[in-house]
Design an enzyme around this catalytic site. Structure first.
Site, PDB file in Angstrom:
ATOM      1  N   CYS A  29      59.176  38.674  72.524  1.00 13.02           N
ATOM      2  CA  CYS A  29      58.207  37.601  72.279  1.00 13.02           C
ATOM      3  C   CYS A  29      56.967  37.939  73.094  1.00 13.02           C
ATOM      4  CB  CYS A  29      58.769  36.243  72.682  1.00 13.02           C
ATOM      5  SG  CYS A  29      57.571  34.899  72.478  1.00 13.02           S
ATOM      6  N   CYS A  32      52.113  33.450  67.578  1.00 15.80           N
ATOM      7  CA  CYS A  32      53.250  34.359  67.718  1.00 15.80           C
ATOM      8  C   CYS A  32      52.682  35.719  68.089  1.00 15.80           C
ATOM      9  CB  CYS A  32      54.056  34.440  66.423  1.00 15.80           C
ATOM     10  SG  CYS A  32      55.423  35.627  66.490  1.00 15.80           S
TER      11      CYS A  32
END
Length: 307
Positions: A83, A231
């Site tokens: 991430c 994201c």
């Protein structure tokens, strides 16, 4: 007493952080292990009944030579390898702790390096080299060219979405190039495409729109999360895909609902460098028995000067 024992509250400190609105609950598990079930993680991540987050991060010890290990769980309790925005947030914390300008963080997707900038809240992270082969993404069938694969939604002669670029940046991504990201209902198509048989490990689904020279608008349906304000790995994957398809240069700005990320896919070593803002929202304590929480201190916003 009737012989039953009173349950002692188990309070665990945490930080609530975000990178451009992509938000995280962060636990420091380097001294005391924190083991939660997927159901508990989902309860903590609930936007209505829990703290609410896109990902839960546990910072853990490691003997690898990295400063720490970062474990990442999505809101549905599933564990993922990478991430980007979380890496920037954790990088900020660990660099501040170590009083250094860069720090190595081990993840299930490999070793990632975070770098400080002139601003305390702006952090860059080296996301490593993208994986571009069909087996690396992975896909369910062979494609020689992953810049655009055969996949579409809608009628054969007039598909709504088609020919995505696919890239793995620690997790699988499919990027659909469109003229206007607002004319497509990603909340409707996202779940279908995330779980499409083409993606045996599921995939993050993005709509990308070129809005200027080296400028991209992006909307993301994140695997195991849903629609998200930002994201980092999707922005990295999109930057790589845009360069591979000749839509942008190797350095571009990706504009997400939460704000911009600078993406550079370096020509000398193929590493992806992502740069963007981070924020500490608040500090708190979570009761592991009841999964309720209390705020104990404010974050960055409370330190900003009033106008």
């Amino acid at each position: 007493m009737d012989g039953s024992e009173l349950m002692t509250d188990m309070l665990v400190p945490f930080l609530k952080m975000n990178g451009l609105g992509n938000d995280f609950v962060v636990f420091d598990a380097r001294e005391n292990e924190i083991a939660l079930t997927p159901e508990q993680i989902a309860a903590i991540g609930s936007r209505t009944k829990g703290i609410g987050f896109d990902q839960m991060i546990t910072v853990e010890p490691t003997n690898s030579g990295a400063y720490a290990f970062m474990r990442i769980h999505n809101r549905d309790g599933s564990e993922v390898g990478a991430c980007g925005n979380a890496t920037r947030c954790i990088g900020r914390l660990l660099m501040d702790e170590a009083k250094t300008s860069n720090v190595a963080i081990l993840t299930n997707a490999g070793l990632l390096i975070a770098h400080a900038s002139d601003s305390e809240t702006l952090v860059s992270v080296d996301m490593g080299v993208p994986r571009l082969e069909w087996k690396q993404i992975p896909l369910a069938e062979e494609f020689v060219d992953t810049r655009a694969i055969e996949l579409q939604i809608g009628p054969i002669d007039a598909p709504v979405l088609h020919s995505p670029s696919v890239v793995n940046v620690g997790n699988p991504h499919a990027i659909f190039w469109v003229d206007d990201i607002e004319t497509h209902d990603l909340e409707r198509f996202g779940p279908l495409l995330e779980c499409h048989p083409m993606f045996p490990e599921k995939a993050n689904i993005s709509l990308a729109q070129i809005i200027g020279e080296n400028e991209i608008r992006l909307k993301v349906w994140e695997r195991g999360v849903g629609l998200t304000r930002a994201c980092g790995t999707a922005a990295c994957a999109t930057g790589v895909a845009a360069a591979r398809t000749g839509r942008t240069a190797r350095k571009c700005t990706v504009h997400l609902p939460g704000g911009p990320l600078g993406i550079e896919w370096r020509e000398d070593n193929d590493h992806i460098i992502m740069t963007g803002e981070t924020e500490i929202e608040f500090e708190g304590e979570l009761n592991l028995n009841t999964l309720t929480y209390t705020k104990t201190a404010s974050g960055d916003a409370a330190m900003e000067p009033t106008q």
